[in-house]
Design a protein around this motif. Structure first.
Motif, short mmCIF file in Angstrom:
data_model
loop_
_atom_site.label_atom_id
_atom_site.label_comp_id
_atom_site.label_asym_id
_atom_site.label_seq_id
_atom_site.Cartn_x
_atom_site.Cartn_y
_atom_site.Cartn_z
N VAL A 33 0.85 -1.20 0.00
CA VAL A 33 0.00 0.00 0.00
C VAL A 33 0.88 1.25 0.00
O VAL A 33 1.91 1.28 0.68
CB VAL A 33 -0.91 0.05 1.26
N GLY A 34 0.46 2.27 -0.73
CA GLY A 34 1.22 3.53 -0.78
C GLY A 34 0.90 4.43 0.40
O GLY A 34 0.49 5.57 0.21
N ARG A 318 14.88 1.11 -11.70
CA ARG A 318 15.04 2.54 -12.00
C ARG A 318 14.66 3.30 -10.75
O ARG A 318 13.66 2.98 -10.11
CB ARG A 318 14.07 3.00 -13.11
N VAL A 319 15.44 4.30 -10.40
CA VAL A 319 14.98 5.21 -9.35
C VAL A 319 13.94 6.11 -10.01
O VAL A 319 14.20 6.69 -11.06
CB VAL A 319 16.15 6.04 -8.78
N PRO A 320 12.71 6.16 -9.43
CA PRO A 320 11.65 6.91 -10.12
C PRO A 320 11.94 8.41 -10.21
O PRO A 320 12.65 8.96 -9.37
CB PRO A 320 10.43 6.66 -9.25
N ASP A 321 11.37 9.07 -11.24
CA ASP A 321 11.45 10.54 -11.33
C ASP A 321 10.73 11.16 -10.15
O ASP A 321 11.04 12.27 -9.72
CB ASP A 321 10.77 11.05 -12.61
N GLY A 322 9.73 10.46 -9.65
CA GLY A 322 8.97 10.95 -8.51
C GLY A 322 8.15 9.82 -7.90
O GLY A 322 7.89 8.81 -8.55
N GLY A 323 7.74 10.01 -6.63
CA GLY A 323 6.98 8.97 -5.94
C GLY A 323 7.91 8.03 -5.20
O GLY A 323 9.13 8.18 -5.24
N PHE A 324 7.32 7.05 -4.52
CA PHE A 324 8.13 6.17 -3.68
C PHE A 324 7.98 4.69 -4.02
O PHE A 324 8.19 3.82 -3.18
CB PHE A 324 7.83 6.42 -2.20
N PHE A 325 7.61 4.41 -5.27
CA PHE A 325 7.45 3.01 -5.67
C PHE A 325 8.64 2.53 -6.49
O PHE A 325 9.17 3.27 -7.32
CB PHE A 325 6.19 2.84 -6.53
N LEU A 326 9.02 1.27 -6.24
CA LEU A 326 9.89 0.57 -7.19
C LEU A 326 8.96 -0.24 -8.10
O LEU A 326 8.01 -0.87 -7.62
CB LEU A 326 10.85 -0.38 -6.47
N TRP A 327 9.22 -0.17 -9.39
CA TRP A 327 8.41 -0.90 -10.37
C TRP A 327 9.36 -1.91 -11.00
O TRP A 327 10.15 -1.58 -11.89
CB TRP A 327 7.87 0.11 -11.38
N LEU A 328 9.33 -3.12 -10.43
CA LEU A 328 10.38 -4.09 -10.74
C LEU A 328 9.91 -5.13 -11.74
O LEU A 328 8.85 -5.76 -11.55
CB LEU A 328 10.83 -4.79 -9.45
N ASP A 329 10.70 -5.33 -12.76
CA ASP A 329 10.41 -6.35 -13.77
C ASP A 329 10.89 -7.69 -13.23
O ASP A 329 12.09 -7.97 -13.20
CB ASP A 329 11.13 -5.99 -15.08
N VAL A 330 9.93 -8.52 -12.81
CA VAL A 330 10.27 -9.80 -12.19
C VAL A 330 9.85 -10.98 -13.07
O VAL A 330 9.86 -12.13 -12.64
CB VAL A 330 9.60 -9.94 -10.80
N GLY A 331 9.42 -10.70 -14.29
CA GLY A 331 9.01 -11.77 -15.21
C GLY A 331 7.53 -12.08 -15.10
O GLY A 331 6.79 -11.95 -16.05
N LEU A 349 2.56 -5.66 -4.43
CA LEU A 349 1.39 -5.72 -5.31
C LEU A 349 1.80 -6.18 -6.72
O LEU A 349 2.70 -5.58 -7.32
CB LEU A 349 0.77 -4.32 -5.37
N PRO A 350 1.14 -7.20 -7.25
CA PRO A 350 1.41 -7.57 -8.64
C PRO A 350 0.99 -6.42 -9.58
O PRO A 350 -0.10 -5.88 -9.44
CB PRO A 350 0.51 -8.78 -8.89
N GLY A 351 1.86 -6.06 -10.51
CA GLY A 351 1.57 -4.96 -11.42
C GLY A 351 0.30 -5.17 -12.24
O GLY A 351 -0.40 -4.22 -12.57
N GLU A 352 0.02 -6.42 -12.50
CA GLU A 352 -1.17 -6.78 -13.29
C GLU A 352 -2.46 -6.24 -12.67
O GLU A 352 -3.40 -5.91 -13.37
CB GLU A 352 -1.19 -8.31 -13.34
N TYR A 353 -2.49 -6.18 -11.33
CA TYR A 353 -3.71 -5.74 -10.64
C TYR A 353 -3.93 -4.23 -10.79
O TYR A 353 -4.98 -3.71 -10.42
CB TYR A 353 -3.65 -6.09 -9.15
N LEU A 354 -2.91 -3.52 -11.27
CA LEU A 354 -3.05 -2.07 -11.47
C LEU A 354 -3.29 -1.73 -12.93
O LEU A 354 -3.31 -0.57 -13.31
CB LEU A 354 -1.77 -1.36 -11.00
N ALA A 355 -3.43 -2.76 -13.77
CA ALA A 355 -3.56 -2.51 -15.21
C ALA A 355 -4.71 -3.32 -15.79
O ALA A 355 -5.27 -4.19 -15.13
CB ALA A 355 -2.24 -2.87 -15.90
N TYR A 367 5.53 -7.10 -13.74
CA TYR A 367 6.05 -6.22 -12.69
C TYR A 367 5.45 -6.50 -11.32
O TYR A 367 4.35 -7.04 -11.19
CB TYR A 367 5.75 -4.76 -13.04
N ILE A 368 6.20 -6.08 -10.30
CA ILE A 368 5.61 -5.90 -8.98
C ILE A 368 5.84 -4.43 -8.58
O ILE A 368 6.83 -3.81 -9.02
CB ILE A 368 6.23 -6.82 -7.89
N ARG A 369 4.89 -3.90 -7.79
CA ARG A 369 5.06 -2.55 -7.25
C ARG A 369 5.45 -2.68 -5.79
O ARG A 369 4.75 -3.33 -5.00
CB ARG A 369 3.75 -1.76 -7.37
N VAL A 370 6.56 -2.06 -5.45
CA VAL A 370 7.10 -2.15 -4.08
C VAL A 370 7.12 -0.74 -3.50
O VAL A 370 7.84 0.13 -3.99
CB VAL A 370 8.53 -2.74 -4.11
#
Ligand SMILES: Cc1ncc(COP(=O)(O)O)c(C=O)c1O
Length: 390
Positions: A33-34, A318-331, A349-355, A367-370
């Motif tokens: 959660v953010g 990638r260190v984001p341009d802004g915000g506090f999430f890591l968006w990690l490519d985990v396959g 959070l699995p990235g799929e649940y945000l798309a 992706y996962i969002r961390v």
């Protein structure tokens, strides 16, 4: 399908279902959660205490004038507004940005657009409220993929002209949740040209604009003043939830196009929640003080450096341009989220649940969002476990 049935399911409900019955392998660490866990600013308690009696009064929908003045002054300084912004006609407080992002769709979406069902364009992946808003207002949500190939920003310009001709509004999140990509000046210029050509309202969700490691992300108002000093067709949304780690205060605002704000104010005067006056007093101070925001940013900066050293170049970090999430490519994001929970108690959070699924696939799938919302030591432990588990 009814409008209610068409509503998106919360990503957190989906995550609960995914992890149900799986015991965490170690003491749980929440990063799904953010919700910032940094200390709240010192001034919150004393200001609340000094204004307690005002919980006995109904607040006006426009909020107290000193709050609107503080917001206008912050916007002018932060975004370099050469003619300022009018606190009377161009600023409206919100009870957190979520409710405002939702209810603004009812003002922007007409019954029909050029004789057709109106569309609302939404980046994919995205903050789920946008889809809920578009659907509730009777529009067709159209999901525009933001992938590594587009710099994690949606390419609205590439859309067919017949779709643009029936587009009533565009939600644009910058810096974006979840990818942390910020639109630059040239991106905003092109988006405003599109908005002017097709008479589209832009909802710029900038609630992560104050959390950055390097330089302050470009703001939509800064660029819009070049072509429209009155910020025509632009509404920006800002929040104290991330900037001031005050997610529970429920305080934000919308600012921009005076015509829209006027219609929104009247709509809200009947159906909208008002910001309680003691909360407005705390908010006024929070928008007037940068010291606590700088301290907050410094904590995130340390954690991004930590992530870089713990994960180095893995997961296309990638260190984001802004915000506090890591968006990690985990396959495979759902698989990784499950393994992380089962083997190491880290909840992401699995990235799929945000798309949304699209003909070219689900752009969140790999992706996962961390969320780097915990204190340094907890974040260190979590990243250590993540690097070991995945
Ligand atoms: C992109 C985005 N917009 C808006 C919000 C809503 O924030 P709030 O309602 O706390 O202001 C969030 C919260 O997580 C978010 O991630």
């Amino acid at each position: 399908m009814s409008r209610l049935e068409a509503q998106p399911l919360s990503p957190f409900t989906r995550l609960n279902a995914l992890l149900e019955g799986i015991a965490p392998g170690q003491a749980p660490i929440n990063m799904h959660v953010g919700e910032p866990q940094h200390p709240i600013p010192d001034f919150v308690g004393p200001i609340l205490a000094a204004n307690l009696k005002d919980f006995g009064r109904y607040p006006p929908i426009v909020g107290p004038e000193p709050l609107r003045n503080a917001i206008a002054s912050w916007l002018t300084t932060r975004f370099g507004l050469s003619s300022g912004i009018d606190p009377q006609s161009q600023v409206l407080p919100l009870v957190g940005t979520r409710e405002g992002l939702f209810s603004a769709a009812f003002v922007a979406v007409p019954e029909t657009r050029n004789g057709k069902r109106p569309a609302v364009l939404i980046p994919n992946p995205f903050y789920q409220c946008y889809a809920g808003a578009a659907l509730s207002a009777g529009a067709e949500p159209v999901y525009v993929n933001a992938t590594i190939d587009t710099g994690f920003l949606p390419d609205f310009e590439s859309l067919p002209t017949d779709l643009l001709a029936r587009t009533a509004a565009i939600y644009m999140c910058s810096p974006s949740n979840p990818e942390g990509a910020a639109a630059d000046a040239s991106y905003w210029r092109k988006l405003f040209a599109l908005a002017d050509a097709y008479n589209i309202t832009i909802f710029a969700d900038e609630c992560y604009s104050e959390i950055y490691a390097q330089s302050p992300p470009c703001g939509a108002l800064t660029i819009r003043q070049e072509t429209s000093p009155s910020f025509a067709r632009l509404l920006v949304f800002h929040s104290l939830s991330k900037r001031s780690s005050l997610a529970g205060l429920r305080s934000g605002f919308v600012a921009g196009d005076a015509g829209f704000i006027s219609r929104f104010r009247e709509f809200r005067n009947v159906i909208g929640p008002q910001l309680p006056l003691p909360i407005a007093a705390v908010s006024q101070q929070a928008w007037s003080d940068e010291t606590h925001v700088e301290a907050n940013r410094a904590l995130y900066r340390q954690k991004f450096e930590l992530a870089r050293s713990r994960l180095s170049n893995r997961f296309a970090l990638r260190v984001p341009d802004g915000g506090f999430f890591l968006w990690l490519d985990v396959g495979n994001g759902t698989d990784a989220a499950m393994r992380l929970w089962r083997d190491s108690g880290v909840k992401v959070l699995p990235g799929e649940y945000l798309a949304r699924d699209t003909p070219s696939g689900n752009p969140g799938k790999c992706y996962i969002r961390v969320a780097l919302i915990n204190d340094f030591a907890t974040t260190d432990e979590a990243l250590h476990r993540l690097a070991k588990t995945l």
